[in-house]
Scaffold this active site. Structure first.
Site, mmCIF file in Angstrom:
data_model
loop_
_atom_site.group_PDB
_atom_site.id
_atom_site.type_symbol
_atom_site.label_atom_id
_atom_site.label_comp_id
_atom_site.label_asym_id
_atom_site.label_seq_id
_atom_site.Cartn_x
_atom_site.Cartn_y
_atom_site.Cartn_z
ATOM 1 N N HIS A 509 0.879 -1.230 -0.032
ATOM 2 C CA HIS A 509 0.042 -0.075 -0.058
ATOM 3 C C HIS A 509 0.868 1.138 0.122
ATOM 4 O O HIS A 509 0.852 2.270 -0.724
ATOM 5 C CB HIS A 509 -0.927 -0.119 1.228
ATOM 6 C CG HIS A 509 -1.497 1.305 1.495
ATOM 7 N ND1 HIS A 509 -3.081 1.418 1.293
ATOM 8 C CD2 HIS A 509 -1.372 2.396 1.958
ATOM 9 C CE1 HIS A 509 -3.255 2.535 1.590
ATOM 10 N NE2 HIS A 509 -2.472 3.253 1.924
ATOM 11 N N GLU A 510 1.888 1.229 0.738
ATOM 12 C CA GLU A 510 2.681 2.403 0.951
ATOM 13 C C GLU A 510 3.405 2.711 -0.207
ATOM 14 O O GLU A 510 3.617 3.756 -0.815
ATOM 15 C CB GLU A 510 3.585 2.544 2.353
ATOM 16 C CG GLU A 510 2.877 2.342 3.510
ATOM 17 C CD GLU A 510 1.957 3.441 3.788
ATOM 18 O OE1 GLU A 510 1.695 4.524 3.078
ATOM 19 O OE2 GLU A 510 0.786 3.121 4.711
ATOM 20 N N HIS A 513 1.564 4.011 -3.080
ATOM 21 C CA HIS A 513 1.427 5.589 -3.171
ATOM 22 C C HIS A 513 2.269 6.498 -3.806
ATOM 23 O O HIS A 513 1.999 7.549 -4.230
ATOM 24 C CB HIS A 513 1.648 6.137 -1.349
ATOM 25 C CG HIS A 513 0.256 6.072 -0.548
ATOM 26 N ND1 HIS A 513 -0.968 6.443 -1.335
ATOM 27 C CD2 HIS A 513 0.056 5.724 0.352
ATOM 28 C CE1 HIS A 513 -2.061 6.203 -0.458
ATOM 29 N NE2 HIS A 513 -1.505 5.816 0.566
ATOM 30 N N GLU A 570 -5.894 6.381 -1.861
ATOM 31 C CA GLU A 570 -5.614 5.236 -0.811
ATOM 32 C C GLU A 570 -6.313 4.145 -1.258
ATOM 33 O O GLU A 570 -5.979 3.068 -1.230
ATOM 34 C CB GLU A 570 -6.571 5.739 0.306
ATOM 35 C CG GLU A 570 -5.868 6.860 1.049
ATOM 36 C CD GLU A 570 -4.646 6.739 1.725
ATOM 37 O OE1 GLU A 570 -4.180 5.356 1.933
ATOM 38 O OE2 GLU A 570 -3.950 7.758 1.825
ATOM 39 N N ASP A 574 -4.490 0.562 -1.853
ATOM 40 C CA ASP A 574 -5.096 -0.727 -1.387
ATOM 41 C C ASP A 574 -5.077 -1.824 -2.295
ATOM 42 O O ASP A 574 -4.746 -3.048 -2.081
ATOM 43 C CB ASP A 574 -6.617 -0.523 -0.839
ATOM 44 C CG ASP A 574 -6.527 0.186 0.792
ATOM 45 O OD1 ASP A 574 -5.538 0.023 1.270
ATOM 46 O OD2 ASP A 574 -7.805 0.356 1.057
#
Ligand SMILES: [Zn+2]
Length: 671
Positions: A509-510, A513, A570, A574
């Site tokens: 997830h990070e 980003h 986000e 995800d």
């Protein structure tokens, strides 16, 4: 410019009365076995947990996430209570955190003083005799941790990311978002009425007569509405180009002659600088008009309101309760105030993050967890490289740049290299108001001293006990505090399948980003620079548009839908995150099928690991608030939205019938 770092959850601190128990990475008792995973996977993964864990009365949201934060809070409490015992052998750090906590817990002294601690600051505001004196007064409030009118600090130069510059951004609002001032629906109008009543009561607590206090509240509302008009909305703020306007200080002065900026910069203690970034020039114009057209008395009222709001948690019970009543009860739907120790633990964590965080890390961070997380990060980065290379919609040219960016990501896991010691910050055992002011001043000075210096990539934007993680687009690094490297995110006793579905997906997830709608606009060095071909950017937007529509169709509460554009980054993270974790796990298993555990295959446990980190309940009020302000989707959609975008993998894991809700497609996919 203030590019928000993209995190796993928003940074709102929440707590609960429930006894914190250690819960495993995957908990079979959380399942609702009557539900069909192929129809509603979230209900299947979390149903029994949600039924057994109603939102506690001092909470607005309660998930397994929050339960972990609660456990961390209990560890912090133990550290603080030990440190608070005045023993001659106490270390300097223990004196700081122990006395700060003790001062905060000392209700008797705090209540005995009433509004008295405010007096010097109130006198200073009262002494303002003309508008030319406002910049000085604002600077004084800033140094004590109150931020009226705007936000000022330091930030990496978005187009020269090794250098810190001064940064001036919109701010000054008491409601959670600019849109709160303008929405015409009944609920929003009612909230504004309640806000006015709250501001009025705060002035009454200071001793104003009701009619006078009502007038003051009206003045605050008018000023904030004017500032809100000049503010960019949350979706627009996701575009970093819209927040970049570097200019000489004299251009700022010309934009806003009503406020003497040079005076403010000097008084606030900033080093001298020639140019700065003004995130939202229209906001500065709105501010100018507010200063020019508002009476001096009303401006002073607004400054007083900001002081009251920002210090209420270190004032006597009536102030604290009134603040709680509006911000927690009315806006978030909590039923009762959190016990004092929780508020004081959070305040210490917020004001002395390195002193407390250091002790937390010593106590909780094991070498095994750090090592396995680091390994997983490397495996997931490899999976992302393979994913980038395999994309059919991206040209080789852009792929090459994307790989450079991916290989440039710096990983920070579980601890900090250079801890702040707060040596010169005086912490007095009987003076929480002064302690809060002095620790705020320390942080303001620290942030301002960065202006004109190289960026310090070793610094963190989150305290170590925090259950969260973030990606910083201007530093191109991913950051995992010690607080999150525990069950249900990471569990030493779990198989790889569960850990990959949980912390593995969080790592993915990070990392994703860096390549979402906002992050993709920064290059490997963290510079705002377009490295995409036009065709690739178009293809990206098309794929992202699919997610905007998908999530925009989900209901938050009543007839309020999620904002597909606000949550795009986000949701992209995800979806990319779980897919990358899946690929990394496949690589790790190398075609072998591990034996079932708890009656589930590895693939099932992988998806359950993901599903169960998001088990949660929320009050209606907070569901409404978050639909407008939170870039993260609620747990239900973080789970069902993502698995339904992996129909093939999910169908295989749970033997779903084609056409069932979780696997019916069409699936959205960016990464
Ligand atoms: Zn995130």
């Amino acid at each position: 410019m203030r590019i928000p770092v993209s995190s796993l959850v928003s940074l709102c601190l929440l707590a609960s009365l429930a006894i914190a128990q250690k819960s495993p990475g995957f908990d079979p008792a959380a399942l609702d076995r009557k539900a069909d995973p192929c129809v509603d996977f979230y209900q299947y993964a979390c149903g029994a947990w949600i039924a057994a864990n109603p939102v506690p009365p001092d909470q607005s949201r309660w998930g397994r996430f929050d339960a972990l934060q609660e456990r961390n809070r209990e560890i912090l409490r133990e550290i603080l209570e030990t440190a608070a015992k005045p023993a001659p052998s106490r270390s300097a750090i223990d004196q700081k955190i122990g006395d700060f906590y003790a001062a905060c817990m000392d209700e008797k002294t705090i209540n005995g003083r009433g509004a008295a601690p405010l007096k010097p600051d109130l006198d200073r505001i009262a002494a303002i005799s003309n508008k030319a004196a406002i910049p000085d007064a604002v600077a004084h409030l800033y140094r004590a941790g109150t931020t009226p009118f705007f936000r000022f600090g330091s930030s990496p130069d978005a187009k020269n990311s090794t250098q810190m510059i001064a940064d001036l951004d919109q701010g000054g609002l008491g409601l959670p978002d600019r849109d709160y001032y303008f929405k015409t629906d009944e609920k929003s109008a009612e909230t504004r009425k309640q806000y006015l009543a709250h501001v009025q009561r705060m002035f009454e607590l200071l001793g104003a007569a009701p009619a006078d206090a009502a007038k003051k509240a009206q003045a605050v509302m008018e000023i904030e509405t004017a500032l809100a008009k000049g503010s960019l909305d949350r979706v627009a703020r996701r575009d970093p180009e819209k927040l970049y306007h570097k200019m000489p200080v004299k251009d700022l002065a010309a934009m806003d002659p009503g406020f003497e900026w040079g005076k403010f910069f000097q008084a606030v203690g900033a080093p001298r600088f020639q140019s700065l970034n003004v995130d939202v020039p229209d906001f500065v114009k709105a501010l100018d008009s507010v200063i020019m057209t508002t009476s001096l008395d009303d401006l002073k009222t607004y400054l007083t309101w900001n002081l009251l709001r920002d210090t209420s948690e270190v004032l006597s019970a009536p102030f604290e309760e009134e603040n709680y009543n509006f911000y927690s009860k009315t806006l978030r739907g909590t039923k009762e105030m959190r016990p004092r120790w929780k508020r004081c633990v959070d305040l210490t964590d917020g004001q002395l993050p390195d002193a407390l965080g250091r002790k937390f890390v010593e106590k909780t961070l094991g070498p095994e967890g750090t090592r396995r997380t680091r390994e997983m990060v490397e495996e997931i980065e490899k999976a992302m490289a393979a994913d980038l290379q395999s994309l059919d919609w991206m040209t080789p040219q852009t792929k090459e740049q994307a790989l450079v960016k991916l290989h440039g990501v710096l990983n920070k896991i579980g601890t900090k290299e250079n801890w702040l010691t707060y040596t010169n910050v005086k912490i007095a055992r009987e003076d929480i108001y002064g302690d809060a002011e002095r620790t705020s001043r320390f942080e303001v000075e620290r942030q301002l001293s960065k202006i004109g210096k190289p960026v310090d990539k070793k610094d963190w934007g989150m305290s170590q006990p925090t259950v969260n993680a973030y990606y910083d687009p201007q530093q191109n690094n991913i950051n995992f505090p010690a607080g999150i490297l525990q069950p249900p995110f990471y569990d030493n006793n779990m198989d790889d399948a569960v850990n990959y579905g949980a912390i593995g997906a969080v790592i993915g997830h990070e990392l994703t980003h860096g390549f979402d709608d906002e992050g993709r606009q920064f290059d490997a060095k963290g510079n705002l620079r377009d490295w995409w071909t036009e065709a690739d950017a178009k293809a990206f937007d098309q794929r992202a548009g699919c997610l905007v529509n998908q999530y925009g169709g989900y209901t938050a509460v009543d007839d309020i839908k999620l904002n597909g554009k606000l949550t795009l980054g986000e949701n992209t993270a995800d979806n990319g995150g779980l897919r990358l974790a899946y690929a990394a796990l496949m690589e790790k298993l190398a075609g072998k099928e591990p034996p079932e555990r708890d009656g589930f295959t590895a693939m099932q446990r992988f998806f359950l690991g993901w599903g169960q980190i998001w088990c949660e309940g929320r009050t209606e009020e907070v569901a409404r608030l978050r639909a407008q302000t939170d870039p993260h989707s609620p747990g239900r959609y973080r789970v069902n939205g993502v698995v339904s975008n992996m129909p093939e993998e999910f169908q295989k894991a749970f033997a779903c019938t084609t056409g069932q809700p979780m696997v019916k497609g069409p699936a959205c996919r960016v990464w």
